[in-house]
Structure formats: structure tokens, C-alpha cells
Write an enzyme that holds these catalytic residues in place. Structure first.
Site, PDB file in Angstrom:
ATOM      1  N   ASP A  34      22.734 -22.870 -26.029  1.00  0.00           N
ATOM      2  CA  ASP A  34      21.761 -23.718 -25.352  1.00  0.00           C
ATOM      3  C   ASP A  34      20.371 -23.132 -25.582  1.00  0.00           C
ATOM      4  O   ASP A  34      20.188 -21.915 -25.510  1.00  0.00           O
ATOM      5  CB  ASP A  34      22.078 -23.778 -23.851  1.00  0.00           C
ATOM      6  CG  ASP A  34      21.322 -24.881 -23.136  1.00  0.00           C
ATOM      7  OD1 ASP A  34      20.071 -24.803 -23.089  1.00  0.00           O
ATOM      8  OD2 ASP A  34      21.969 -25.801 -22.622  1.00  0.00           O
ATOM      9  N   ASN A  91      27.590 -32.546 -17.249  1.00  0.00           N
ATOM     10  CA  ASN A  91      26.619 -33.347 -16.514  1.00  0.00           C
ATOM     11  C   ASN A  91      26.783 -34.818 -16.908  1.00  0.00           C
ATOM     12  O   ASN A  91      26.960 -35.128 -18.083  1.00  0.00           O
ATOM     13  CB  ASN A  91      25.196 -32.888 -16.824  1.00  0.00           C
ATOM     14  CG  ASN A  91      24.960 -31.453 -16.419  1.00  0.00           C
ATOM     15  OD1 ASN A  91      25.533 -30.987 -15.441  1.00  0.00           O
ATOM     16  ND2 ASN A  91      24.141 -30.752 -17.164  1.00  0.00           N
ATOM     17  N   HIS A 104      28.726 -33.455 -23.696  1.00  0.00           N
ATOM     18  CA  HIS A 104      28.795 -32.040 -24.058  1.00  0.00           C
ATOM     19  C   HIS A 104      29.228 -31.233 -22.846  1.00  0.00           C
ATOM     20  O   HIS A 104      29.002 -31.617 -21.709  1.00  0.00           O
ATOM     21  CB  HIS A 104      27.473 -31.515 -24.632  1.00  0.00           C
ATOM     22  CG  HIS A 104      26.288 -31.699 -23.740  1.00  0.00           C
ATOM     23  ND1 HIS A 104      25.675 -32.929 -23.557  1.00  0.00           N
ATOM     24  CD2 HIS A 104      25.603 -30.815 -22.985  1.00  0.00           C
ATOM     25  CE1 HIS A 104      24.657 -32.783 -22.723  1.00  0.00           C
ATOM     26  NE2 HIS A 104      24.596 -31.509 -22.355  1.00  0.00           N
ATOM     27  N   HIS A 106      29.123 -27.494 -20.969  1.00  0.00           N
ATOM     28  CA  HIS A 106      28.383 -26.244 -20.857  1.00  0.00           C
ATOM     29  C   HIS A 106      29.367 -25.114 -20.553  1.00  0.00           C
ATOM     30  O   HIS A 106      30.148 -25.220 -19.602  1.00  0.00           O
ATOM     31  CB  HIS A 106      27.372 -26.312 -19.704  1.00  0.00           C
ATOM     32  CG  HIS A 106      26.262 -27.279 -19.917  1.00  0.00           C
ATOM     33  ND1 HIS A 106      25.007 -26.889 -20.324  1.00  0.00           N
ATOM     34  CD2 HIS A 106      26.223 -28.626 -19.772  1.00  0.00           C
ATOM     35  CE1 HIS A 106      24.238 -27.957 -20.422  1.00  0.00           C
ATOM     36  NE2 HIS A 106      24.949 -29.024 -20.090  1.00  0.00           N
TER      37      HIS A 106
END
Length: 117
Positions: A34, A91, A104, A106
């Protein structure tokens, strides 16, 4: 795989339009760090197919979540955080601060995260 969505940063990374250091890559998904990490280890695991979010998964696409989780497990081992623990987060939508409209996962760890991470 579907075609790239216009202006999708993750599709552009997948297709080589934006350089990236891939920690993992196969025909189904890839993993990158990230650019705004929230912990010492903050890695994004991204399906190759453009899927806008979990809420838009079709029944046929549901297995991708298992694929992403399996990749997360492997990457956690390679990053040295598998034994101490890590968080997996997805999210969905603006209230969850989803800033890139491409599904995606995390992978966050490398320190004690606490209740809110």
C-alpha cells in the site's frame, strides 16, 4: 478476465501502465504494498479481474475471496507476520473509505493493531 475499467488504478497496475513491485502475482490475483501504509506491513491483494467491490460479486465470482485469503496467508508468512498475527480487511463503499473501486483485500500487521487498527 474482464477488460480494464477506465481510470482504474489497479487495472492499470495489472496491465503495466503503472509500475509496481509485485510481492505475489498469478493469473488470478496480485499483491503490492500500500502506498499509504497504516502499519509496518500493509499489503493489498487484488484480483486480476475488475470487480468493483464485494457488493458486486456474482455467485460465480465468490471463490475469488478464498483465493485472496489464501494469497494473504502466503504473503503473511513471507513478510514474517504469520506467527504474531495480522488483520485482513475489505472496504466496501464510501463510508468504509473505499478509495479505489476495484475489490481488494488489505493485509495489515507488523505491530499490535488494537481494536480499531
Amino acid at each position: 478476465m474482464t477488460e480494464a475499467a477506465p481510470n482504474c488504478i489497479f487495472c492499470r497496475i495489472r496491465d503495466g501502465g503503472i509500475p509496481a513491485d509485485f510481492l505475489y502475482r498469478d493469473d488470478h490475483a496480485y499483491a503490492i504494498r500500500d502506498i499509504s501504509p497504516r502499519a509496518p506491513v500493509h499489503i493489498l491483494i487484488i484480483p486480476a479481474e475488475h470487480i468493483p467491490s464485494v457488493s458486486e460479486l456474482t455467485d460465480d465470482q465468490l471463490p475469488i475471496m478464498g483465493t485472496l485469503t489464501g494469497i494473504a496467508k502466503r504473503v503473511a508468512v513471507s513478510e514474517g507476520i504469520a506467527d504474531t498475527g495480522y488483520r485482513l480487511a475489505v472496504n466496501i463503499g464510501p463510508d468504509a473509505h473505499m478509495t479505489a473501486p476495484h475489490l481488494h483485500l488489505h493485509l495489515i500487521g507488523g505491530r499490535e493493531l488494537g481494536a480499531e487498527g
